[in-house]
Design an enzyme around this catalytic site. Structure first.
Site, PDB file in Angstrom:
ATOM      1  N   ASP A 145      12.259  -6.646  -9.183  1.00 17.36           N
ATOM      2  CA  ASP A 145      12.634  -7.736  -8.268  1.00 17.36           C
ATOM      3  C   ASP A 145      13.567  -8.673  -9.023  1.00 17.36           C
ATOM      4  O   ASP A 145      14.267  -8.234  -9.929  1.00 17.36           O
ATOM      5  CB  ASP A 145      11.368  -8.429  -7.743  1.00 17.36           C
ATOM      6  CG  ASP A 145      11.609  -9.048  -6.373  1.00 17.36           C
ATOM      7  OD1 ASP A 145      12.448  -9.942  -6.269  1.00 17.36           O
ATOM      8  OD2 ASP A 145      10.967  -8.634  -5.397  1.00 17.36           O
TER       9      ASP A 145
ATOM     10  N   HIS B 224      16.832  -7.509  -9.331  1.00 18.36           N
ATOM     11  CA  HIS B 224      17.553  -8.091  -8.197  1.00 18.36           C
ATOM     12  C   HIS B 224      18.429  -9.266  -8.612  1.00 18.36           C
ATOM     13  O   HIS B 224      18.867 -10.033  -7.779  1.00 18.36           O
ATOM     14  CB  HIS B 224      16.580  -8.518  -7.092  1.00 18.36           C
ATOM     15  CG  HIS B 224      15.865  -7.361  -6.461  1.00 18.36           C
ATOM     16  ND1 HIS B 224      15.031  -7.502  -5.388  1.00 18.36           N
ATOM     17  CD2 HIS B 224      15.865  -6.035  -6.767  1.00 18.36           C
ATOM     18  CE1 HIS B 224      14.541  -6.315  -5.062  1.00 18.36           C
ATOM     19  NE2 HIS B 224      15.027  -5.413  -5.884  1.00 18.36           N
TER      20      HIS B 224
END
Ligand SMILES: *[C@@H]1O[C@H](CO)[C@@H](O)[C@H](O)[C@H]1NC(C)=O
Ligand SMILES: *[C@@H]1O[C@H](CO)[C@@H](O)[C@H](O)[C@H]1NC(C)=O
Ligand SMILES: *[C@@H]1O[C@H](CO)[C@@H](O)[C@H](O)[C@H]1NC(C)=O
Length: 376
Positions: free
Chosen positions: A194, A217
């Site tokens: 993430d 991310h």
């Protein structure tokens, strides 16, 4: 080294190495092994760690909790709770605390190693192993979430930390910062499923520098403005970052709903991207599953955001997207020397309700609207 003041939680760690730096050796020293911990990787040592913490808290001056080499099974969540009377407490780790293999034990607690209400804690060295293993979670769909959470803290420094987990584990942010003031994160290597770094509401004066991110991310300011009354986010500098094959590069994301929150005074500087899917993005229309927000405008005022010396390659054609709110357009976006390319093809930039100015070389072309409202 992490200097913790009010409350940091090491929740859900997979692999995580702390920078080694000698702590001043004065003061009382509490060796967890002398207090009953066993470094065989099998014997539960949580109670011994707690005893060490208690002793350190009761000591009059500075103290050090020492974790020698070996694997120490911390079979349950340990809360390092203050306040305490004495001086600073250093936790020096040569070995490796490991989480229980049954992820549900920690999954059902708030976090694995939370620090609450402490002032002047230093943690250094060692590997914290949250024991995520490939395949272990299959069928559960419940991951261990954030690695390091800085929540309602002041004056925190995280330095020389490496965070490693699989690129396909959702919600495993590397470092998450919220409701905190004066946070510095330096010299980090983060590979996760993430956000490498996520910064969100109620935070001011955050500084991130020398960060290597990927997979993950990217660097994310998200997801602001979920509620009407929400604290803003201001004064964030992120510099000298390398992003490699991440899904986003530099992202600001807000809910498409009314809110009093704001995001202002950010500086992103000296960023190199390689094969990043959304290199620069402001998305003010976040509305997952189209629930409770379709057709609404974000109330979050995004202003004074500078992108300077941002270069590298995109994995998609739209390398820059400022999709701002109709009701509260973005103002004061400044771009200087941005060069993002998409393979050998023309790259695109998209601006909606985005005001600001560009200088130096900008590739792709600048799409910001010059606005009288930009008093910046
Ligand atoms: C943020 O920076 C501005 C401009 O430098 C300053 O006036 C303001 O006090 C800062 N905010 C906080 C919470 O320190
Ligand atoms: C804009 O943000 C920068 C930090 O990124 C800050 O130094 C500057 O003071 C801000 N400008 C205003 C007008 O607040
Ligand atoms: C932008 O980067 C590409 C390579 O990624 C390079 O060929 C080009 O010269 C750069 N453009 C500018 C204006 O620096």
């Amino acid at each position: 080294m992490a200097k913790l003041t009010t409350c940091v939680a090491f929740s859900a760690l997979f692999f995580f190495f702390l920078h080694r730096r000698p702590l001043r050796a004065n003061g009382a020293k509490y060796d967890v092994v002398a207090l009953g911990a066993v470094g065989d990787g099998k014997t539960g040592s949580s109670e011994a760690f707690l005893r060490s913490w208690k002793s350190a808290c009761e000591s009059k001056g500075p103290s050090i909790i020492y974790v020698p080499s070996g694997k120490f099974l911390l079979e349950k969540s340990i809360e390092f709770v203050g306040p305490y009377e004495g001086g600073p407490i250093g936790i020096r780790i040569d070995g490796s605390p490991v989480a229980p293999s049954d992820y549900k034990v920690i999954g059902s607690a708030y976090s694995w190693l939370p620090f609450h209400n402490v002032d002047g804690v230093y943690l250094s060295g060692g590997t914290l192993d949250g024991r995520h293993r490939v395949g272990e979670m299959q069928g559960f769909f419940r991951y261990k979430t954030f690695h390091i959470v800085i929540n309602r803290c002041e004056n925190v420094m995280v330095h020389g930390v490496k965070v490693f987990t699989n690129g396909d584990t959702p919600n495993t942010d590397g470092i998450h910062i919220q409701y905190s003031f004066d946070v510095t994160i330096l010299n980090l290597r983060i590979a996760t499923g993430d956000d490498c770094v996520s910064i969100t509401q109620g935070t001011s004066n955050a500084w991130g520098e020398d960060i290597l991110c990927g997979p993950g991310h990217g660097i994310s300011v998200s997801s602001l403005g979920k509620t009407i009354e929400e604290e803003g986010l201001e004064n964030v500098t992120i510099m000298s970052v390398t992003l490699s094959r991440t899904t986003n590069g530099l992202r600001i994301k807000t809910w498409g709903r009314p809110s009093s929150a704001f995001a202002r005074n950010f500086r992103f500087q000296h960023v190199v991207m390689s094969d990043v899917q959304n290199p620069i993005i402001i998305d003010q229309n976040y509305c997952p599953h189209n629930e409770n927000c379709p057709g609404q405008d974000s109330g979050v005022q995004v202003s004074n955001i500078t992108y300077e010396d941002i270069r590298g390659t995109s994995a998609t054609r739209v390398v820059l997207k400022f999709d701002c709110s109709t009701e509260t357009p973005c103002t004061g976006i400044q771009m200087k020397d941005v060069n993002l390319t998409y393979k050998d093809q023309p790259a695109a930039a998209l601006c909606v309700n985005a005001n600001g100015a560009a200088e130096g070389q900008i590739q792709p072309s600048n799409c910001l609207a010059a606005s009288d409202c930009d008093a910046l």
